[in-house]
Design a protein around this motif. Structure first.
Motif, PDB file in Angstrom:
ATOM      1  N   ALA A  18       0.818  -1.211   0.000  1.00 55.32           N
ATOM      2  CA  ALA A  18       0.000   0.000   0.000  1.00 55.32           C
ATOM      3  C   ALA A  18       0.855   1.265   0.000  1.00 55.32           C
ATOM      4  CB  ALA A  18      -0.917   0.000   1.220  1.00 55.32           C
ATOM      5  N   GLN A  19       2.114   1.156   0.405  1.00 61.03           N
ATOM      6  CA  GLN A  19       3.004   2.316   0.440  1.00 61.03           C
ATOM      7  C   GLN A  19       3.600   2.638  -0.923  1.00 61.03           C
ATOM      8  OE1 GLN A  19       3.631   4.151   3.319  1.00 61.03           O
ATOM      9  NE2 GLN A  19       1.949   2.919   4.090  1.00 61.03           N
ATOM     10  N   ALA A  20       3.530   1.705  -1.856  1.00 64.19           N
ATOM     11  CA  ALA A  20       4.160   1.873  -3.171  1.00 64.19           C
ATOM     12  C   ALA A  20       3.251   2.662  -4.106  1.00 64.19           C
ATOM     13  CB  ALA A  20       4.473   0.515  -3.785  1.00 64.19           C
ATOM     14  N   SER A  21       3.864   3.586  -4.833  1.00 66.15           N
ATOM     15  CA  SER A  21       3.083   4.375  -5.782  1.00 66.15           C
ATOM     16  C   SER A  21       3.729   4.427  -7.158  1.00 66.15           C
ATOM     17  CB  SER A  21       2.902   5.800  -5.263  1.00 66.15           C
ATOM     18  OG  SER A  21       4.164   6.406  -5.093  1.00 66.15           O
ATOM     19  N   GLY A  22       4.928   3.894  -7.290  1.00 66.64           N
ATOM     20  CA  GLY A  22       5.645   3.954  -8.560  1.00 66.64           C
ATOM     21  C   GLY A  22       5.128   2.966  -9.581  1.00 66.64           C
ATOM     22  N   ASP A  23       5.362   3.277 -10.836  1.00 71.22           N
ATOM     23  CA  ASP A  23       4.960   2.392 -11.929  1.00 71.22           C
ATOM     24  C   ASP A  23       6.119   1.574 -12.463  1.00 71.22           C
ATOM     25  OD1 ASP A  23       2.308   3.177 -11.894  1.00 71.22           O
ATOM     26  OD2 ASP A  23       2.678   4.858 -13.234  1.00 71.22           O
ATOM     27  N   HIS A  24       7.310   1.753 -11.897  1.00 68.72           N
ATOM     28  CA  HIS A  24       8.480   1.025 -12.387  1.00 68.72           C
ATOM     29  C   HIS A  24       8.520  -0.345 -11.704  1.00 68.72           C
ATOM     30  CE1 HIS A  24      12.331   0.732 -14.364  1.00 68.72           C
ATOM     31  NE2 HIS A  24      12.798   0.197 -13.257  1.00 68.72           N
ATOM     32  N   LEU A  25       8.346  -1.413 -12.493  1.00 69.83           N
ATOM     33  CA  LEU A  25       8.313  -2.770 -11.957  1.00 69.83           C
ATOM     34  C   LEU A  25       9.638  -3.472 -12.193  1.00 69.83           C
ATOM     35  CD1 LEU A  25       4.745  -3.809 -13.142  1.00 69.83           C
ATOM     36  CD2 LEU A  25       5.436  -2.744 -10.984  1.00 69.83           C
ATOM     37  N   LEU A  26      10.017  -4.353 -11.261  1.00 68.73           N
ATOM     38  CA  LEU A  26      11.293  -5.056 -11.318  1.00 68.73           C
ATOM     39  C   LEU A  26      11.101  -6.567 -11.198  1.00 68.73           C
ATOM     40  CD1 LEU A  26      13.212  -2.885  -8.693  1.00 68.73           C
ATOM     41  CD2 LEU A  26      13.315  -2.637 -11.168  1.00 68.73           C
ATOM     42  N   THR A  27      12.011  -7.310 -11.827  1.00 68.00           N
ATOM     43  CA  THR A  27      12.080  -8.749 -11.614  1.00 68.00           C
ATOM     44  C   THR A  27      12.859  -8.986 -10.320  1.00 68.00           C
ATOM     45  OG1 THR A  27      14.146  -9.005 -12.811  1.00 68.00           O
ATOM     46  CG2 THR A  27      12.110  -9.203 -14.105  1.00 68.00           C
ATOM     47  N   ASP A  28      12.922 -10.244  -9.881  1.00 64.30           N
ATOM     48  CA  ASP A  28      13.705 -10.574  -8.690  1.00 64.30           C
ATOM     49  C   ASP A  28      15.157 -10.140  -8.850  1.00 64.30           C
ATOM     50  OD1 ASP A  28      11.412 -11.743  -7.679  1.00 64.30           O
ATOM     51  OD2 ASP A  28      12.102 -13.805  -7.979  1.00 64.30           O
ATOM     52  N   GLN A  29      15.766 -10.482  -9.982  1.00 64.82           N
ATOM     53  CA  GLN A  29      17.176 -10.162 -10.204  1.00 64.82           C
ATOM     54  C   GLN A  29      17.414  -8.660 -10.265  1.00 64.82           C
ATOM     55  OE1 GLN A  29      19.545 -12.470  -9.993  1.00 64.82           O
ATOM     56  NE2 GLN A  29      17.870 -13.869  -9.550  1.00 64.82           N
ATOM     57  N   GLU A  30      16.508  -7.927 -10.902  1.00 69.51           N
ATOM     58  CA  GLU A  30      16.639  -6.471 -10.965  1.00 69.51           C
ATOM     59  C   GLU A  30      16.525  -5.859  -9.564  1.00 69.51           C
ATOM     60  OE1 GLU A  30      14.799  -5.678 -15.423  1.00 69.51           O
ATOM     61  OE2 GLU A  30      13.447  -5.762 -13.702  1.00 69.51           O
ATOM     62  N   ALA A  31      15.623  -6.378  -8.762  1.00 66.48           N
ATOM     63  CA  ALA A  31      15.463  -5.886  -7.395  1.00 66.48           C
ATOM     64  C   ALA A  31      16.717  -6.149  -6.578  1.00 66.48           C
ATOM     65  CB  ALA A  31      14.249  -6.530  -6.737  1.00 66.48           C
ATOM     66  N   LEU A  32      17.293  -7.336  -6.711  1.00 65.64           N
ATOM     67  CA  LEU A  32      18.521  -7.658  -5.983  1.00 65.64           C
ATOM     68  C   LEU A  32      19.673  -6.768  -6.411  1.00 65.64           C
ATOM     69  CD1 LEU A  32      18.274 -11.536  -5.971  1.00 65.64           C
ATOM     70  CD2 LEU A  32      18.200 -10.022  -3.970  1.00 65.64           C
ATOM     71  N   ARG A  33      19.812  -6.531  -7.716  1.00 66.32           N
ATOM     72  CA  ARG A  33      20.882  -5.639  -8.200  1.00 66.32           C
ATOM     73  C   ARG A  33      20.680  -4.218  -7.688  1.00 66.32           C
ATOM     74  NH1 ARG A  33      20.479  -8.771 -12.952  1.00 66.32           N
ATOM     75  NH2 ARG A  33      19.046  -7.281 -13.884  1.00 66.32           N
ATOM     76  N   THR A  34      19.446  -3.764  -7.661  1.00 64.68           N
ATOM     77  CA  THR A  34      19.146  -2.415  -7.174  1.00 64.68           C
ATOM     78  C   THR A  34      19.461  -2.292  -5.689  1.00 64.68           C
ATOM     79  OG1 THR A  34      17.394  -2.209  -8.827  1.00 64.68           O
ATOM     80  CG2 THR A  34      17.324  -0.684  -6.976  1.00 64.68           C
ATOM     81  N   LEU A  35      19.108  -3.298  -4.916  1.00 64.65           N
ATOM     82  CA  LEU A  35      19.344  -3.271  -3.477  1.00 64.65           C
ATOM     83  C   LEU A  35      20.802  -3.501  -3.094  1.00 64.65           C
ATOM     84  CD1 LEU A  35      16.161  -5.170  -2.344  1.00 64.65           C
ATOM     85  CD2 LEU A  35      16.709  -2.765  -1.863  1.00 64.65           C
ATOM     86  N   ALA A  36      21.618  -3.937  -4.035  1.00 67.64           N
ATOM     87  CA  ALA A  36      23.032  -4.189  -3.748  1.00 67.64           C
ATOM     88  C   ALA A  36      23.765  -2.903  -3.375  1.00 67.64           C
ATOM     89  CB  ALA A  36      23.708  -4.852  -4.942  1.00 67.64           C
ATOM     90  N   ASP A  37      23.270  -1.755  -3.834  1.00 69.20           N
ATOM     91  CA  ASP A  37      23.875  -0.464  -3.509  1.00 69.20           C
ATOM     92  C   ASP A  37      22.986   0.233  -2.482  1.00 69.20           C
ATOM     93  OD1 ASP A  37      24.987   2.031  -3.337  1.00 69.20           O
ATOM     94  OD2 ASP A  37      24.774   2.521  -5.472  1.00 69.20           O
TER      95      ASP A  37
END
Length: 89
Positions: free
Chosen positions: A41-60
């Motif tokens: 419910a806190q999310a409002s963005g339209d940019h969707l990620l796969t599992d791998q994309e989410a992990l790469r994003t969270l790496a930094d």
């Protein structure tokens, strides 16, 4: 049958499913973006990620952080074997 749409019978492979939502983080968070579960419910963005994309994003940690409400890290920590998971020795 000719003329029928059968795409629903061929689901997207798990590695290509977009299950995470990325949106700008509030000022109180050090990271630029937050990663949310798709149904958060806190999310409002339209940019969707796969599992791998989410992990790469969270790496930094300066780039992205996990939402404190939906806690996507509880699911993402099981996506990769422990040897490859972020934060593993």
């Amino acid at each position: 049958m000719a003329g029928q749409n059968y795409r629903a019978l061929d689901p997207i492979p798990p590695a290509e499913r977009r299950r995470w939502r990325l949106n700008n983080a509030p000022q109180r968070v050090r990271a630029e973006f937050l990663v949310h579960r798709l149904d958060c419910a806190q999310a409002s963005g339209d940019h969707l990620l796969t599992d791998q994309e989410a992990l790469r994003t969270l790496a930094d940690p300066e780039a992205a952080a996990c939402c404190e409400v939906c806690c996507p890290e509880t699911v993402l920590r099981h996506v990769l074997p422990e040897a490859e998971a972020p934060g593993s020795p």
